[in-house]
Design a protein around this motif. Sequence first.
Motif, PDB file in Angstrom:
ATOM      1  N   ASP A 225       0.830  -1.211   0.000  1.00 54.67           N
ATOM      2  CA  ASP A 225       0.000   0.000   0.000  1.00 54.67           C
ATOM      3  C   ASP A 225       0.863   1.259   0.000  1.00 54.67           C
ATOM      4  O   ASP A 225       0.567   2.223  -0.719  1.00 54.67           O
ATOM      5  CB  ASP A 225      -0.924   0.022   1.213  1.00 54.67           C
ATOM      6  N   MET A 226       1.916   1.263   0.790  1.00 57.53           N
ATOM      7  CA  MET A 226       2.801   2.432   0.840  1.00 57.53           C
ATOM      8  C   MET A 226       3.509   2.624  -0.504  1.00 57.53           C
ATOM      9  O   MET A 226       3.724   3.750  -0.942  1.00 57.53           O
ATOM     10  CB  MET A 226       3.807   2.299   1.973  1.00 57.53           C
ATOM     11  N   TYR A 227       3.866   1.538  -1.158  1.00 56.77           N
ATOM     12  CA  TYR A 227       4.487   1.615  -2.478  1.00 56.77           C
ATOM     13  C   TYR A 227       3.524   2.225  -3.490  1.00 56.77           C
ATOM     14  O   TYR A 227       3.915   3.063  -4.315  1.00 56.77           O
ATOM     15  CB  TYR A 227       4.953   0.224  -2.911  1.00 56.77           C
ATOM     16  N   VAL A 228       2.265   1.823  -3.425  1.00 55.14           N
ATOM     17  CA  VAL A 228       1.256   2.369  -4.331  1.00 55.14           C
ATOM     18  C   VAL A 228       1.072   3.864  -4.075  1.00 55.14           C
ATOM     19  O   VAL A 228       1.019   4.663  -5.021  1.00 55.14           O
ATOM     20  CB  VAL A 228      -0.089   1.614  -4.188  1.00 55.14           C
ATOM     21  N   VAL A 229       1.001   4.248  -2.813  1.00 56.11           N
ATOM     22  CA  VAL A 229       0.854   5.660  -2.473  1.00 56.11           C
ATOM     23  C   VAL A 229       2.058   6.451  -2.980  1.00 56.11           C
ATOM     24  O   VAL A 229       1.905   7.541  -3.550  1.00 56.11           O
ATOM     25  CB  VAL A 229       0.671   5.836  -0.945  1.00 56.11           C
ATOM     26  N   PHE A 230       3.265   5.914  -2.808  1.00 54.25           N
ATOM     27  CA  PHE A 230       4.461   6.585  -3.290  1.00 54.25           C
ATOM     28  C   PHE A 230       4.426   6.769  -4.803  1.00 54.25           C
ATOM     29  O   PHE A 230       4.759   7.841  -5.320  1.00 54.25           O
ATOM     30  CB  PHE A 230       5.720   5.801  -2.894  1.00 54.25           C
ATOM     31  N   ALA A 231       4.003   5.736  -5.532  1.00 58.06           N
ATOM     32  CA  ALA A 231       3.953   5.830  -6.998  1.00 58.06           C
ATOM     33  C   ALA A 231       2.932   6.869  -7.445  1.00 58.06           C
ATOM     34  O   ALA A 231       3.199   7.663  -8.361  1.00 58.06           O
ATOM     35  CB  ALA A 231       3.630   4.464  -7.600  1.00 58.06           C
ATOM     36  N   VAL A 232       1.785   6.908  -6.808  1.00 60.30           N
ATOM     37  CA  VAL A 232       0.748   7.877  -7.188  1.00 60.30           C
ATOM     38  C   VAL A 232       1.189   9.296  -6.830  1.00 60.30           C
ATOM     39  O   VAL A 232       0.998  10.231  -7.624  1.00 60.30           O
ATOM     40  CB  VAL A 232      -0.604   7.509  -6.532  1.00 60.30           C
ATOM     41  N   VAL A 233       1.808   9.470  -5.662  1.00 62.05           N
ATOM     42  CA  VAL A 233       2.295  10.800  -5.274  1.00 62.05           C
ATOM     43  C   VAL A 233       3.394  11.254  -6.230  1.00 62.05           C
ATOM     44  O   VAL A 233       3.447  12.436  -6.612  1.00 62.05           O
ATOM     45  CB  VAL A 233       2.771  10.793  -3.808  1.00 62.05           C
ATOM     46  N   SER A 234       4.253  10.344  -6.655  1.00 63.07           N
ATOM     47  CA  SER A 234       5.289  10.699  -7.635  1.00 63.07           C
ATOM     48  C   SER A 234       4.670  11.175  -8.942  1.00 63.07           C
ATOM     49  O   SER A 234       5.139  12.148  -9.540  1.00 63.07           O
ATOM     50  CB  SER A 234       6.202   9.505  -7.913  1.00 63.07           C
ATOM     51  N   ALA A 235       3.619  10.512  -9.382  1.00 62.97           N
ATOM     52  CA  ALA A 235       2.938  10.933 -10.605  1.00 62.97           C
ATOM     53  C   ALA A 235       2.307  12.309 -10.417  1.00 62.97           C
ATOM     54  O   ALA A 235       2.399  13.161 -11.312  1.00 62.97           O
ATOM     55  CB  ALA A 235       1.874   9.908 -10.997  1.00 62.97           C
ATOM     56  N   LEU A 236       1.696  12.541  -9.268  1.00 56.68           N
ATOM     57  CA  LEU A 236       1.080  13.845  -9.013  1.00 56.68           C
ATOM     58  C   LEU A 236       2.123  14.955  -8.957  1.00 56.68           C
ATOM     59  O   LEU A 236       1.884  16.063  -9.468  1.00 56.68           O
ATOM     60  CB  LEU A 236       0.286  13.804  -7.717  1.00 56.68           C
ATOM     61  N   VAL A 237       3.271  14.682  -8.369  1.00 58.65           N
ATOM     62  CA  VAL A 237       4.353  15.677  -8.327  1.00 58.65           C
ATOM     63  C   VAL A 237       4.807  16.016  -9.743  1.00 58.65           C
ATOM     64  O   VAL A 237       5.041  17.188 -10.072  1.00 58.65           O
ATOM     65  CB  VAL A 237       5.529  15.167  -7.464  1.00 58.65           C
ATOM     66  N   GLN A 238       4.899  15.018 -10.608  1.00 56.72           N
ATOM     67  CA  GLN A 238       5.304  15.270 -11.986  1.00 56.72           C
ATOM     68  C   GLN A 238       4.260  16.100 -12.730  1.00 56.72           C
ATOM     69  O   GLN A 238       4.613  16.979 -13.524  1.00 56.72           O
ATOM     70  CB  GLN A 238       5.533  13.947 -12.713  1.00 56.72           C
ATOM     71  N   VAL A 239       2.987  15.841 -12.466  1.00 54.94           N
ATOM     72  CA  VAL A 239       1.929  16.614 -13.119  1.00 54.94           C
ATOM     73  C   VAL A 239       1.961  18.063 -12.642  1.00 54.94           C
ATOM     74  O   VAL A 239       1.847  18.993 -13.450  1.00 54.94           O
ATOM     75  CB  VAL A 239       0.547  15.970 -12.869  1.00 54.94           C
ATOM     76  N   VAL A 240       2.138  18.266 -11.342  1.00 57.01           N
ATOM     77  CA  VAL A 240       2.222  19.632 -10.806  1.00 57.01           C
ATOM     78  C   VAL A 240       3.447  20.345 -11.368  1.00 57.01           C
ATOM     79  O   VAL A 240       3.373  21.511 -11.771  1.00 57.01           O
ATOM     80  CB  VAL A 240       2.246  19.601  -9.257  1.00 57.01           C
ATOM     81  N   TYR A 241       4.571  19.642 -11.425  1.00 53.79           N
ATOM     82  CA  TYR A 241       5.793  20.234 -11.983  1.00 53.79           C
ATOM     83  C   TYR A 241       5.573  20.637 -13.443  1.00 53.79           C
ATOM     84  O   TYR A 241       5.980  21.716 -13.866  1.00 53.79           O
ATOM     85  CB  TYR A 241       6.951  19.242 -11.870  1.00 53.79           C
TER      86      TYR A 241
END
Length: 114
Positions: free
Chosen positions: A30-46
Amino acid sequence: MPKAAGDAKLLIQSLNKAYAATPTNLKIIDMYVVFAVVSALVQVVYMGIVGSFPFNSFLSGVLSCIGTAVLAVCLRIQVNKDNKEFKDLAPERAFADFVLCNLVLHLVIMNFLG
């Protein structure tokens, strides 16, 4: 306290109680999934702030994160002991499938970059 706030508090307590009984290996996934989704969101915001000049790089990064998250969710479903559909599947086999699919995913992503 309004009724909606009390209901929300009760829901959160119920979810915390149920999640406390979740095995550690599923919590790690679950933590890995959250990390992957947060990484994608950071890239979209960037991309929204800086711009999307190398658009294929942006797509590769976001699709890599989302694809990895989807594969991790599939792994979580397969290694969950409560899931009777995959009871004959060994956790080692599920992990090997996860690694192989990630390898194929990232080979495709690297090919898209070039």
